[in-house]
Design a protein around this motif. Structure first.
Motif, PDB file in Angstrom:
ATOM      1  N   SER A  74      12.466  66.061  66.001  1.00 19.97           N
ATOM      2  CA  SER A  74      11.334  65.984  65.083  1.00 19.97           C
ATOM      3  C   SER A  74      11.562  66.908  63.885  1.00 19.97           C
ATOM      4  CB  SER A  74      10.047  66.389  65.816  1.00 19.97           C
ATOM      5  OG  SER A  74      10.171  67.703  66.335  1.00 19.97           O
ATOM      6  N   ALA A  75      10.703  66.766  62.884  1.00 21.42           N
ATOM      7  CA  ALA A  75      10.832  67.589  61.679  1.00 21.42           C
ATOM      8  C   ALA A  75      10.606  69.064  62.014  1.00 21.42           C
ATOM      9  CB  ALA A  75       9.832  67.131  60.631  1.00 21.42           C
ATOM     10  N   LYS A  76      11.358  69.931  61.332  1.00 22.48           N
ATOM     11  CA  LYS A  76      11.291  71.363  61.593  1.00 22.48           C
ATOM     12  C   LYS A  76      10.865  72.115  60.333  1.00 22.48           C
ATOM     13  CE  LYS A  76      12.870  70.822  65.777  1.00 22.48           C
ATOM     14  NZ  LYS A  76      11.988  71.023  66.940  1.00 22.48           N
ATOM     15  N   LYS A  77      10.279  73.303  60.542  1.00 25.05           N
ATOM     16  CA  LYS A  77       9.791  74.130  59.431  1.00 25.05           C
ATOM     17  C   LYS A  77      10.894  74.948  58.781  1.00 25.05           C
ATOM     18  CE  LYS A  77       4.892  75.025  60.367  1.00 25.05           C
ATOM     19  NZ  LYS A  77       3.900  76.085  60.702  1.00 25.05           N
ATOM     20  N   PHE A  78      11.743  75.563  59.611  1.00 20.99           N
ATOM     21  CA  PHE A  78      12.704  76.539  59.103  1.00 20.99           C
ATOM     22  C   PHE A  78      14.125  76.086  59.398  1.00 20.99           C
ATOM     23  CE2 PHE A  78       8.836  78.666  60.601  1.00 20.99           C
ATOM     24  CZ  PHE A  78       8.356  79.164  59.391  1.00 20.99           C
ATOM     25  N   VAL A  79      14.957  76.135  58.359  1.00 24.18           N
ATOM     26  CA  VAL A  79      16.347  75.703  58.472  1.00 24.18           C
ATOM     27  C   VAL A  79      17.247  76.826  57.971  1.00 24.18           C
ATOM     28  CG1 VAL A  79      18.058  73.973  57.783  1.00 24.18           C
ATOM     29  CG2 VAL A  79      15.676  73.305  58.110  1.00 24.18           C
ATOM     30  N   LYS A  80      18.322  77.077  58.694  1.00 22.29           N
ATOM     31  CA  LYS A  80      19.254  78.140  58.320  1.00 22.29           C
ATOM     32  C   LYS A  80      20.676  77.667  58.612  1.00 22.29           C
ATOM     33  CE  LYS A  80      20.837  82.402  57.559  1.00 22.29           C
ATOM     34  NZ  LYS A  80      20.963  82.953  56.209  1.00 22.29           N
ATOM     35  N   GLU A  81      21.592  78.020  57.712  1.00 22.26           N
ATOM     36  CA  GLU A  81      22.999  77.647  57.875  1.00 22.26           C
ATOM     37  C   GLU A  81      23.825  78.887  58.206  1.00 22.26           C
ATOM     38  OE1 GLU A  81      26.071  76.349  54.641  1.00 22.26           O
ATOM     39  OE2 GLU A  81      24.864  74.588  55.134  1.00 22.26           O
ATOM     40  N   PHE A  82      24.604  78.784  59.271  1.00 20.04           N
ATOM     41  CA  PHE A  82      25.496  79.870  59.689  1.00 20.04           C
ATOM     42  C   PHE A  82      26.937  79.411  59.510  1.00 20.04           C
ATOM     43  CE2 PHE A  82      21.573  80.713  61.982  1.00 20.04           C
ATOM     44  CZ  PHE A  82      21.423  82.085  61.842  1.00 20.04           C
ATOM     45  N   ARG A  83      27.691  80.129  58.699  1.00 17.89           N
ATOM     46  CA  ARG A  83      29.089  79.771  58.452  1.00 17.89           C
ATOM     47  C   ARG A  83      29.977  80.204  59.612  1.00 17.89           C
ATOM     48  NH1 ARG A  83      31.730  79.433  52.601  1.00 17.89           N
ATOM     49  NH2 ARG A  83      30.115  78.284  51.524  1.00 17.89           N
ATOM     50  N   ASP A  84      31.019  79.398  59.845  1.00 20.42           N
ATOM     51  CA  ASP A  84      32.045  79.701  60.849  1.00 20.42           C
ATOM     52  C   ASP A  84      31.410  80.079  62.187  1.00 20.42           C
ATOM     53  OD1 ASP A  84      34.111  79.298  58.942  1.00 20.42           O
ATOM     54  OD2 ASP A  84      33.767  81.321  58.168  1.00 20.42           O
ATOM     55  N   TYR A  85      30.574  79.198  62.699  1.00 22.61           N
ATOM     56  CA  TYR A  85      29.899  79.428  63.977  1.00 22.61           C
ATOM     57  C   TYR A  85      30.932  79.500  65.088  1.00 22.61           C
ATOM     58  CZ  TYR A  85      25.422  79.548  66.446  1.00 22.61           C
ATOM     59  OH  TYR A  85      24.306  79.952  67.147  1.00 22.61           O
ATOM     60  N   SER A  86      30.850  80.580  65.872  1.00 29.28           N
ATOM     61  CA  SER A  86      31.894  80.842  66.864  1.00 29.28           C
ATOM     62  C   SER A  86      31.759  80.012  68.142  1.00 29.28           C
ATOM     63  CB  SER A  86      31.896  82.329  67.236  1.00 29.28           C
ATOM     64  OG  SER A  86      30.618  82.720  67.702  1.00 29.28           O
ATOM     65  N   ILE A  87      30.583  79.411  68.341  1.00 29.57           N
ATOM     66  CA  ILE A  87      30.360  78.583  69.535  1.00 29.57           C
ATOM     67  C   ILE A  87      30.326  77.124  69.110  1.00 29.57           C
ATOM     68  CG2 ILE A  87      28.830  78.151  71.489  1.00 29.57           C
ATOM     69  CD1 ILE A  87      27.703  80.972  71.067  1.00 29.57           C
ATOM     70  N   ALA A  88      31.097  76.295  69.784  1.00 30.14           N
ATOM     71  CA  ALA A  88      31.162  74.862  69.454  1.00 30.14           C
ATOM     72  C   ALA A  88      29.858  74.183  69.874  1.00 30.14           C
ATOM     73  CB  ALA A  88      32.356  74.222  70.144  1.00 30.14           C
ATOM     74  N   LYS A  89      29.187  73.577  68.909  1.00 27.99           N
ATOM     75  CA  LYS A  89      27.939  72.862  69.172  1.00 27.99           C
ATOM     76  C   LYS A  89      27.975  71.499  68.498  1.00 27.99           C
ATOM     77  CE  LYS A  89      25.536  76.040  71.443  1.00 27.99           C
ATOM     78  NZ  LYS A  89      24.935  75.825  72.765  1.00 27.99           N
ATOM     79  N   ALA A  90      27.388  70.504  69.173  1.00 27.61           N
ATOM     80  CA  ALA A  90      27.340  69.148  68.642  1.00 27.61           C
ATOM     81  C   ALA A  90      26.001  68.891  67.969  1.00 27.61           C
ATOM     82  CB  ALA A  90      27.573  68.140  69.763  1.00 27.61           C
ATOM     83  N   LEU A  91      25.941  67.845  67.174  1.00 30.44           N
ATOM     84  CA  LEU A  91      24.719  67.467  66.471  1.00 30.44           C
ATOM     85  C   LEU A  91      23.611  67.159  67.481  1.00 30.44           C
ATOM     86  CD1 LEU A  91      23.570  66.857  63.606  1.00 30.44           C
ATOM     87  CD2 LEU A  91      24.176  64.470  64.007  1.00 30.44           C
ATOM     88  N   GLY A  92      22.437  67.769  67.289  1.00 29.68           N
ATOM     89  CA  GLY A  92      21.319  67.541  68.184  1.00 29.68           C
ATOM     90  C   GLY A  92      21.280  68.461  69.389  1.00 29.68           C
ATOM     91  N   GLU A  93      22.296  69.291  69.551  1.00 30.56           N
ATOM     92  CA  GLU A  93      22.350  70.196  70.701  1.00 30.56           C
ATOM     93  C   GLU A  93      21.433  71.403  70.471  1.00 30.56           C
ATOM     94  OE1 GLU A  93      25.847  72.219  73.499  1.00 30.56           O
ATOM     95  OE2 GLU A  93      26.359  70.954  71.770  1.00 30.56           O
ATOM     96  N   ALA A  94      20.891  71.935  71.560  1.00 25.99           N
ATOM     97  CA  ALA A  94      19.968  73.067  71.478  1.00 25.99           C
ATOM     98  C   ALA A  94      20.722  74.398  71.512  1.00 25.99           C
ATOM     99  CB  ALA A  94      18.963  73.011  72.622  1.00 25.99           C
TER     100      ALA A  94
END
Length: 205
Positions: A74-94
């Motif tokens: 669903s739509a979210k209020k706050f969005v933040k971008e973290f560069r070079d994320y050290s943990i592999a995460k897929a789209l939609g993952e929590a």
């Protein structure tokens, strides 16, 4: 780098087994959703965009709805971008508080409380002109001299004077993670964190 978006809840104390008291800030961190995965091939750099906090549908643009639909959320209020994320995460993952561990050192970014227009004593720690004496009964909290006279004929840039105080982006480094409550999405860090209770903060390492 790894990080999460959270909300400052307030402060408390934690007591160790030997009775030592530690002041802590409670942060409700996550759960956040990965809404975009950026790569060098597609975007020129590696980053993970995560979102936190539900947003009402009537306040959401159609473009935003389509963007969040790709992550099946669903739509979210706050969005933040973290560069070079050290943990592999897929789209939609929590992303939850469990990415951190107790005893780990983290950095917390927030917006400090706004204090409004303040004088030099509160804003810069000036101490006035000292004790009261003849002819200076009203100078206790005054800024004093502002600089040169006829040579410069102006106030130099950077002079510490009265003005707006607070409401700035502040990063507090090296806060220790004291305790984690995964079932409540709570993370306790040592010391104080900038901002009022209920403000949004970013925890990163």
């Amino acid at each position: 780098m790894k990080g999460i978006i959270g909300k400052k809840i307030g402060m408390t104390s934690v007591f160790s087994s030997d009775g030592k008291q530690t002041a802590c800030t409670i942060i409700e961190a996550g759960p956040c959703v990965v809404t975009q995965v950026k790569t060098v091939e597609s975007d020129g750099y590696n980053a993970l965009q995560i979102a936190y906090g539900d947003k009402k549908e009537k306040h959401t643009l159609q473009a935003e709805k389509n963007h969040y639909a790709k992550a099946n959320t669903s739509a979210k209020k706050f969005v933040k971008e973290f560069r070079d994320y050290s943990i592999a995460k897929a789209l939609g993952e929590a992303i939850t508080v469990e990415i951190f561990s107790e005893g780990e050192k983290v950095d917390v970014v927030g917006t400090s409380k706004g204090k409004g227009f303040q004088g030099v004593v509160k804003r810069h720690g000036f101490s006035g002109v000292g004790s009261q004496s003849h002819g200076q009964h009203d100078r206790q909290r005054a800024p004093g001299s502002l600089g040169n006279s006829s040579d410069a004929s102006r106030v130099m840039k950077g002079m510490r004077m009265a003005g707006r105080m607070g409401g700035d982006r502040v990063k507090v480094k090296g806060l220790k993670v004291v305790k984690i409550f995964p079932e409540k999405n709570y993370i306790l860090v040592t010391g104080n964190v900038p901002g009022h209770n209920g403000s949004i903060v970013y925890i990163q390492k």
